[in-house]
Scaffold this motif. Structure first.
Motif, mmCIF file in Angstrom:
data_model
loop_
_atom_site.group_PDB
_atom_site.id
_atom_site.type_symbol
_atom_site.label_atom_id
_atom_site.label_comp_id
_atom_site.label_asym_id
_atom_site.label_seq_id
_atom_site.Cartn_x
_atom_site.Cartn_y
_atom_site.Cartn_z
ATOM 1 N N LEU A 164 -63.999 78.995 30.871
ATOM 2 C CA LEU A 164 -64.800 78.944 29.862
ATOM 3 C C LEU A 164 -65.174 77.351 29.662
ATOM 4 O O LEU A 164 -64.451 76.483 29.671
ATOM 5 N N ASP A 165 -66.527 77.293 29.969
ATOM 6 C CA ASP A 165 -67.155 75.945 30.151
ATOM 7 C C ASP A 165 -66.891 75.022 28.749
ATOM 8 O O ASP A 165 -67.464 73.882 29.034
ATOM 9 N N PHE A 166 -66.896 75.637 27.713
ATOM 10 C CA PHE A 166 -66.516 74.783 26.639
ATOM 11 C C PHE A 166 -65.220 74.414 26.124
ATOM 12 O O PHE A 166 -64.994 73.901 24.972
ATOM 13 N N ARG A 167 -64.329 74.684 27.117
ATOM 14 C CA ARG A 167 -63.038 74.237 27.021
ATOM 15 C C ARG A 167 -62.517 73.252 27.997
ATOM 16 O O ARG A 167 -63.029 73.631 29.120
ATOM 17 N N THR A 168 -61.872 72.264 27.906
ATOM 18 C CA THR A 168 -61.190 71.382 28.844
ATOM 19 C C THR A 168 -60.121 72.275 29.675
ATOM 20 O O THR A 168 -60.014 73.340 29.216
ATOM 21 N N ALA A 169 -59.787 71.792 31.101
ATOM 22 C CA ALA A 169 -58.863 72.339 31.848
ATOM 23 C C ALA A 169 -57.675 72.966 31.098
ATOM 24 O O ALA A 169 -57.423 74.087 31.184
ATOM 25 N N MET A 170 -57.127 72.057 30.260
ATOM 26 C CA MET A 170 -55.870 72.324 29.492
ATOM 27 C C MET A 170 -55.952 73.442 28.571
ATOM 28 O O MET A 170 -55.352 74.423 28.476
ATOM 29 N N LYS A 171 -57.346 73.350 27.738
ATOM 30 C CA LYS A 171 -57.476 74.181 26.708
ATOM 31 C C LYS A 171 -57.789 75.633 27.281
ATOM 32 O O LYS A 171 -57.522 76.524 26.712
ATOM 33 N N ASN A 172 -58.373 75.754 28.532
ATOM 34 C CA ASN A 172 -58.593 77.105 29.330
ATOM 35 C C ASN A 172 -57.403 77.687 29.287
ATOM 36 O O ASN A 172 -57.134 78.847 29.315
ATOM 37 N N VAL A 173 -56.467 76.764 29.879
ATOM 38 C CA VAL A 173 -55.105 77.382 30.282
ATOM 39 C C VAL A 173 -54.222 77.807 28.934
ATOM 40 O O VAL A 173 -53.808 78.940 29.003
ATOM 41 N N MET A 174 -54.525 77.066 28.069
ATOM 42 C CA MET A 174 -53.622 77.158 26.561
ATOM 43 C C MET A 174 -54.385 78.611 25.856
ATOM 44 O O MET A 174 -54.016 78.904 24.806
ATOM 45 N N LEU A 175 -55.482 79.015 26.300
ATOM 46 C CA LEU A 175 -56.214 80.106 25.753
ATOM 47 C C LEU A 175 -55.247 81.363 25.855
ATOM 48 O O LEU A 175 -55.226 82.082 24.671
ATOM 49 N N GLN A 176 -54.182 81.503 26.891
ATOM 50 C CA GLN A 176 -53.516 82.411 26.946
ATOM 51 C C GLN A 176 -52.419 82.334 25.729
ATOM 52 O O GLN A 176 -51.962 83.313 25.141
ATOM 53 N N GLN A 177 -52.062 81.155 25.506
ATOM 54 C CA GLN A 177 -51.079 80.981 24.238
ATOM 55 C C GLN A 177 -51.718 81.264 22.932
ATOM 56 O O GLN A 177 -51.312 82.184 22.063
ATOM 57 N N GLU A 178 -53.043 80.878 22.786
ATOM 58 C CA GLU A 178 -53.842 80.959 21.706
ATOM 59 C C GLU A 178 -54.057 82.570 21.363
ATOM 60 O O GLU A 178 -53.715 83.064 20.388
ATOM 61 N N ARG A 236 -44.837 74.465 29.889
ATOM 62 C CA ARG A 236 -45.233 75.307 31.330
ATOM 63 C C ARG A 236 -46.696 74.774 31.688
ATOM 64 O O ARG A 236 -46.535 74.841 33.022
ATOM 65 N N ALA A 237 -47.583 74.821 30.912
ATOM 66 C CA ALA A 237 -48.798 74.458 31.398
ATOM 67 C C ALA A 237 -48.782 73.009 32.172
ATOM 68 O O ALA A 237 -49.507 72.844 33.427
ATOM 69 N N GLU A 238 -48.157 72.110 31.521
ATOM 70 C CA GLU A 238 -48.057 70.767 32.071
ATOM 71 C C GLU A 238 -47.327 70.907 33.297
ATOM 72 O O GLU A 238 -47.674 70.015 34.458
ATOM 73 N N ALA A 245 -56.563 65.898 35.189
ATOM 74 C CA ALA A 245 -57.623 66.836 35.154
ATOM 75 C C ALA A 245 -57.586 67.648 33.605
ATOM 76 O O ALA A 245 -58.368 68.120 33.003
ATOM 77 N N GLU A 246 -56.466 67.206 32.857
ATOM 78 C CA GLU A 246 -56.319 68.144 31.613
ATOM 79 C C GLU A 246 -57.303 68.050 30.704
ATOM 80 O O GLU A 246 -57.760 69.121 30.153
ATOM 81 N N ASN A 247 -58.210 66.916 30.524
ATOM 82 C CA ASN A 247 -58.902 66.706 29.408
ATOM 83 C C ASN A 247 -60.501 66.890 29.993
ATOM 84 O O ASN A 247 -61.580 66.426 29.156
ATOM 85 N N ARG A 248 -60.503 67.186 31.274
ATOM 86 C CA ARG A 248 -62.019 67.377 31.673
ATOM 87 C C ARG A 248 -62.382 68.893 31.494
ATOM 88 O O ARG A 248 -61.901 69.682 31.514
ATOM 89 N N TYR A 249 -63.986 68.936 31.541
ATOM 90 C CA TYR A 249 -64.370 70.145 31.293
ATOM 91 C C TYR A 249 -64.880 70.482 32.679
ATOM 92 O O TYR A 249 -64.815 70.122 33.739
ATOM 93 N N PRO A 250 -64.544 72.006 32.801
ATOM 94 C CA PRO A 250 -64.951 72.806 34.145
ATOM 95 C C PRO A 250 -66.173 72.223 35.017
ATOM 96 O O PRO A 250 -65.980 71.955 36.259
ATOM 97 N N TRP A 251 -67.072 72.009 34.410
ATOM 98 C CA TRP A 251 -68.249 71.171 35.315
ATOM 99 C C TRP A 251 -67.912 69.768 35.712
ATOM 100 O O TRP A 251 -68.708 69.165 36.480
ATOM 101 N N GLN A 252 -66.817 69.265 35.167
ATOM 102 C CA GLN A 252 -66.232 67.812 35.720
ATOM 103 C C GLN A 252 -65.450 67.826 36.770
ATOM 104 O O GLN A 252 -64.917 67.006 37.511
ATOM 105 N N LEU A 253 -65.024 69.158 37.330
ATOM 106 C CA LEU A 253 -63.973 69.397 38.353
ATOM 107 C C LEU A 253 -64.822 69.969 39.425
ATOM 108 O O LEU A 253 -65.838 70.628 39.376
ATOM 109 N N SER A 254 -64.136 69.726 40.698
ATOM 110 C CA SER A 254 -64.563 70.258 41.913
ATOM 111 C C SER A 254 -64.493 71.688 42.237
ATOM 112 O O SER A 254 -63.416 72.154 41.266
ATOM 113 N N GLY A 255 -64.826 72.634 42.959
ATOM 114 C CA GLY A 255 -64.599 73.953 43.007
ATOM 115 C C GLY A 255 -63.284 74.016 43.253
ATOM 116 O O GLY A 255 -62.489 75.157 42.856
ATOM 117 N N GLY A 256 -62.614 73.576 43.992
ATOM 118 C CA GLY A 256 -61.281 73.825 44.286
ATOM 119 C C GLY A 256 -60.426 73.607 43.213
ATOM 120 O O GLY A 256 -59.396 74.357 42.997
#
Lengths: 260, 263
Positions: A91-105, A117-119, A130-141
């Motif tokens: 989700l491009d409106f969530r940071t990397a960590m928040k994207n992972v934490m969607l499972q928890q929410e 566990r996410a950490e 990369a935790e607080n970066r948004y997807p568009w700030q990350l490389s494809g890998g």
């Protein structure tokens, strides 16, 4: 830690549509996947690999046949599963960590447990920082690594991956393949891995199922008996070359390759 | 040293950000002033900036009161449009029959010039600010509706597989995925809407209102009061600027994830 689930399918088929334009996409095929096994499905485009994955997770209903996961008949989408597609689908409106934490929410799991566990997953997948970066700030890998973390953070019994490294460059693929293998060796989830790459299939799997199309069926099963963890340069194993050659020759026989 | 030092250029960037536009506006007004003075253009043809800017200061209470009335009409009409258009967009997307049935109607109403309904509204509501509110509502409604619909359609269907594998309810999927994913589109519609709202409110006040900047400009026109008309023009532009700024601020606040446009 949840261990891998078994997947047993008998005579499953998938037909899309029900009138004259109905398309017979898959089967009938059988699957016998043992708990904690790493199984790859390889075959040409349109051979029903992705369909198999959707049926095995209950996300699409089978037209015929039956599937049992851990001995229980599959009737609705299973939730003890993590899914990774070729596109990261973060989700491009969530940071990397928040994207992972969607499972928890969404699952309403304990926040501190999942956060820890996410950490640790971020650490193991080389995502530190990369935790607080948004997807568009990350490389494809890195996006794909976040996607893998999201698929594993809730400790599922099964990991379904549909060409997860298909969009990555060769160097990233080799590294992420190794990182996935190391994670799998620790957790022993059951993995159903779809790929077009013979290197990936042989490099990662316990077993490779080779598929052909029209409608999709499994034409050959190849057990990969190579030590783990497997090296970056797979060519150094003569055994590897033997397995790869076997898949190439099946593809040639099926007419997937038409070399002159 | 812990915090990184900002360079002189970074620290003074905001000065340039304000200075250049101010300078450009001042140059234009200066040129205008000079040309009118040199050619001795009479006031009833074209007032000098010094004339109408002075008038704006002298009549500031009147202008401010009318600007406030106009702003209330914009805020009411725009707010109602958002409150109706966004849920309606979701309903239309979710129910196939609704989409097939309503879409032709929406297309028809969307291409129809909204101001033609003005005289009818005067019959219904009399000459009152309600006419302006209603026209603002109509002007903003369609861009917000159409863009919201695109927004609610924008979610990758395979993302549904992922949320279903999480066991998400329909409401959770909406709350965690579809609504935030649609926000960018909704804001795009609202930004078009607010521009149209300012345009619509003035026209509505020309034809059927007893208050607001449009009303003030129309009355000034009947008295050939050029200074006040130009003051009204400046005030209208300022109102538009305020609403646009508020939109951008709201967007920044509600969508902190948005990538900076100039980065």
């Amino acid at each position: 830690m949840t261990t891998g689930a078994s997947i047993v399918a008998r005579g499953i088929t998938k037909v899309y549509g029900n009138d004259s334009s109905a398309y017979h996409a898959l089967g009938p095929i059988d699957l016998d996947i043992k708990p904690g096994e790493f199984v790859s499905l390889i075959g040409p485009s349109g051979c029903g690999k992705s369909t198999t994955l959707l049926l095995a997770s209950g996300l699409e209903p089978v037209t015929q046949g039956s599937i049992e996961v851990d001995g229980k008949p599959l009737t609705k989408p299973i939730t003890e599963v993590g899914i990774v597609f070729q596109d990261h689908l973060l989700l491009d409106f969530r940071t990397a960590m928040k994207n992972v934490m969607l499972q928890q929410e969404i699952r309403g799991l304990d926040k501190s447990v999942i956060q820890a566990r996410a950490e640790s997953l971020f650490e193991r997948l080389n995502l530190k920082g990369a935790e607080n970066r948004y997807p568009w700030q990350l490389s494809g890998g890195m996006r794909q690594r976040v996607s893998i973390a999201r698929a594993l953070v809730h400790d599922p019994s099964m990991l379904l991956m549909d060409e997860p490294f298909g969009a990555l460059d060769a160097i990233s693929r080799t590294q992420i393949r190794h990182d996935l293998e190391m994670l799998w060796l620790d957790t022993r989830k059951t993995v159903l891995f779809i790929t077009h790459s013979i290197d990936e299939a042989v490099g990662l799997s316990d077993r490779v199922l080779v598929m052909s199309k029209g409608p999709g069926t499994i034409v050959e099963e190849i057990k990969i008996d190579l030590p783990r963890p497997r090296p970056a340069h797979l060519g150094e194993y003569p055994e590897f070359t033997k397995y790869a050659n076997r898949i190439y020759s099946i593809f040639e026989k099926l007419g997937v390759y038409k070399f002159k | 040293m812990t915090a990184p030092m900002k360079t002189f250029r970074q620290r003074t960037a905001w000065i340039a950000w304000i200075a250049y536009p101010t300078l450009a506006v001042a140059l234009c007004l200066g040129l205008w002033e000079a040309l009118v003075r040199i050619n001795d253009v009479p006031l009833y043809i074209l007032p000098k900036p010094s004339d109408f800017l002075a008038r704006l200061v002298v009549d500031r209470t009147t202008v401010l009161a009318q600007a406030l009335a106009t702003s209330v009409s914009i805020a009411l009409g725009f707010g109602m449009a958002v409150l109706v258009a966004v849920p309606l967009a979701l309903a239309i997307i979710s129910v196939g029959t609704l989409e097939r049935g309503l879409f032709p109607v929406i297309v028809f109403l969307n291409i129809m010039p909204k101001t033609v309904i003005g005289p009818i509204l005067i019959v219904w509501f009399g000459v009152s600010p309600a006419v302006a509110v209603f026209i603002v509502f109509l002007m903003c409604f369609f861009p917000i509706l159409v863009d919201s619909m695109s927004g609610f359609r924008a979610t990758d269907p395979r993302l549904r597989y992922i949320t279903r594998s999480m066991g998400a309810s329909a409401f959770q999927t909406f709350r965690y995925v579809r609504l935030p994913a649609a926000m960018g589109y909704i804001f795009a519609g609202m930004k078009i809407g607010i521009v149209k709202a300012v345009e619509g409110v003035i026209i509505a006040e020309f034809i059927g209102s007893s208050a607001g900047l449009g009303f003030m400009i129309m009355r000034a026109s009947s008295f050939m009061d050029m200074e006040l008309m130009f003051s009204g023009l400046i005030a209208t532009a300022l109102v538009a600027l305020v609403f646009n700024g508020a939109m951008l601020a709201a967007e920044k606040f509600l969508m902190p994830w948005n990538r900076p446009r100039h980065a």
